[in-house]
Design a protein around this motif. Structure first.
Motif: not given
Ligand code: SF4
Lengths: 165, 417
Positions: A88-90, A93-94, A97-98, B140, B151, B189-190, B219
């Motif tokens: 997943f792209s970051r 992804f967040r 979930i959020n 967040e 998290w 990425l990530y 990324g």
């Protein structure tokens, strides 16, 4: 948490523009309306066919591109129970979930799953069952599952704050 | 057995294995003009106090001074909120402030081993000091204010080794654009990037910040440079809290190690409309521009202004060009003033603007019209980023920006240095 539904299958690099088109990002919408635009530019039939608990299976880098939170919330709104992808792209992804959407990184499901196959996900044991095969994934730690079960981060925070006081 | 014990920087600082999800409590939480939107989400949680009011660092920078009434009332609500909450670290529109990433760096928030999360994608910048720093969403930040924990997934690490002897007119910006052109916008990425190699070691703190700032454009979740004597000297007299530097173990588990020799590269240019659309300057020379922007959190530091001044000293800005210069903070503004850098630039025809993001995000002070072209030292050239969607943004180094201002078309700074 147990999820059971049918599969929608898409390829690699599904970007946030086809998940939720940019032309709607600054229009405020109800959740029903959000649901009707999910994946509109990739699969116009998706929002009509999808049932609660259905699962998206995809290749690598799902959710690449802009940080728009609607990419996740529109999928939640139409009842998607989980997304299983190679990666997943970051930010997606967040955001997922959020917003209470289960996203699972699992590299092997993609090759054997087809559209409409029945899939079962057991989050406690970290198991995906599809076509008679069992695929393990690393289960989320309890506090992350709490976010998903609460329907998102801010819901959870709210609950915790009020329990505490 | 030995191998499993070795840890990358992020594994150590976040205290978890790659791929694992951990709860962290950051040292500082950044927000800027978006603090208003975050406050609205926070208030919906039904509580009225931020859990630890020493953690938020709020910097007004995106549209300052307010460009219209909407921005003005936004700023006003933020000020009221800051007062109500007793937030200690607030940088309003005055001569202590500047662009958030520069302010956090020069006021001692960006520290080795610290964890900094921010509602801005270029929060990666503080990795230049050996911090773990990453961008997060607005919900967040609201949750962090309320709970003081969040998290994070411990990312895999990519080591980027930069070596060689760059030509004298090549800057950190050329080097990082060159790397982005090779590995592309999703190349990390990530991931956590660890920059190393002799070129990085020899770089100033300001130049290292260019690398970690631009890591967001690959990324990356965060970027890291090993703190050394230069870093420790820099933070020595300014640090806002105690800190312990964190270093990766030798022989730790990198997903990839990429090596770049930058001895032969020429100035680099990112063509519209993607940061990874990078070509060497020969392909860009002669493209006429209407505006040149020197500044932003990428390239608005003293060494950037001073290098540009060196190029332009005794020459004139082309009549066809608006040369806008924005020091990244008022601290830099003052130093540039004292050292005569600003007068060199002004004498050549530049317009000095107040410290802030300015036209970088297309909100005010130097917006582009349809069909216009700009050479900019900023970090993004997406369609419409600086105004019209039919304008073109070319990303360049400060040296190239100054040479371009002189000639009115994209030019190699080689002959001026
Ligand atoms: S200068 Fe540009 S990139 Fe940097 S924080 Fe401001 S708007 Fe963002």
């Amino acid at each position: 948490m147990q999820i059971k539904g049918h599969i929608f299958k898409y390829g690699d690099d599904i970007n946030t523009d086809v998940i939720f088109p940019g032309r709607y990002t600054y229009v405020s919408m109800s959740s029903e309306e959000l649901a009707t635009h999910a994946l509109e530019d990739l699969d116009p039939l998706f929002s009509k066919e999808v049932r609660k608990g259905d699962v998206i299976v995809a290749g690598k880098n799902f959710g690449m591109g802009s940080s728009r939170e609607q990419a996740a919330t529109s999928l939640v709104a139409c009842g998607i129970g989980a997304i299983i992808a190679k990666s997943f792209s970051r930010i997606f992804f967040r955001n997922a979930i959020n917003n209470g959407l289960l996203v699972i990184i699992q590299k092997d499901v993609y090759d054997i799953a087809e559209k409409n196959d029945l899939v079962e996900i057991d989050t406690e044991n970290g198991i995906i069952k599809v076509n008679g095969k069992v695929f393990p994934f690393s289960p989320y730690p309890a506090h992350l599952m709490d976010i998903i079960e609460a329907g998102g981060l801010l819901n959870l925070v709210k609950r915790k704050l009020h329990e505490g006081s | 057995m030995g191998k499993e014990m070795k840890k990358t920087f992020v594994e150590k600082v976040l205290n978890g294995k790659q791929g694992e999800i951990v709860e962290v409590s950051p040292d500082f939480i950044l927000s800027h003009d978006n603090t208003r939107a975050i406050r609205d989400k926070f208030l919906k949680l039904g509580i009225d106090r931020i859990k630890d009011n020493k953690k938020p660092v709020i910097v007004l920078d995106h549209t300052i001074p307010a460009a219209n009434e909407k921005y003005a009332s936004n700023h006003k609500i933020i000020r009221e909120f800051v007062n109500e909450q007793g937030i200690e670290y607030f940088y309003d529109i005055n001569s202590k402030g500047g662009i958030c990433h520069q302010v956090l760096s020069e006021k001692g928030f960006a520290l080795p081993g610290a964890i900094i999360l921010g509602a801005d994608s270029h929060t990666t910048t503080y990795g230049a000091f050996g911090a773990f720093s990453a961008g997060i969403g607005r919900s967040e930040v609201a949750a962090l204010w309320a709970m003081d924990s969040i998290w994070l997934r411990v990312p895999e690490s990519i080591k980027i080794v930069i070596h060689g002897k760059p030509r004298p007119y090549i800057s950190a910006k050329d080097i990082v654009l060159y790397i982005i052109g090779k590995i592309k916008a999703d190349g990390a990425l990530y991931k956590s990037i660890e920059f190393s190699g002799n070129v990085v070691e020899e770089m100033s703190i300001a130049s290292r910040m260019v690398l970690t700032n631009m890591a967001a454009e690959m990324g990356a979740k965060n970027a890291y440079i090993m703190p050394d004597k230069k870093t420790l000297d820099y933070v020595d007299s300014i640090h806002k809290k105690a800190f312990i530097p964190v270093y990766p173990d030798e022989g730790c588990d990198y997903e990839r190690v990429l090596e770049f020799d930058v001895s032969e590269i020429e100035p680099q240019v990112a063509f519209p409309h993607n940061v990874d659309n990078v070509r060497s300057i020969e392909d860009a020379e002669g493209i006429e521009v209407n505006q040149v922007l020197l500044g932003t959190c990428t390239n608005g530091r003293l060494e950037d202004l001073s290098r540009a001044a060196q190029v332009i000293s005794g020459r004139r800005v082309s009549e066809h060009v608006r040369f806008l210069v924005i020091p990244a903070s008022w601290e830099i503004y003052r130093q540039a003033l004292k050292q005569g850098i600003l007068s060199t630039l002004i004498d050549a025809g530049a317009v000095i603007l107040n410290s802030g993001c300015g036209p970088c995000l297309g909100a005010h002070m130097g917006i582009l019209a349809k069909g216009e072209k700009v050479a900019s030292t900023s970090n993004r050239n997406f369609k419409g980023r600086m105004g019209s969607t039919e304008a073109e943004i070319y990303l360049v180094s400060p040296e190239t920006a100054a040479a371009t201002a002189i000639e009115g078309k994209i030019a190699n700074p080689r002959k001026y240095l």
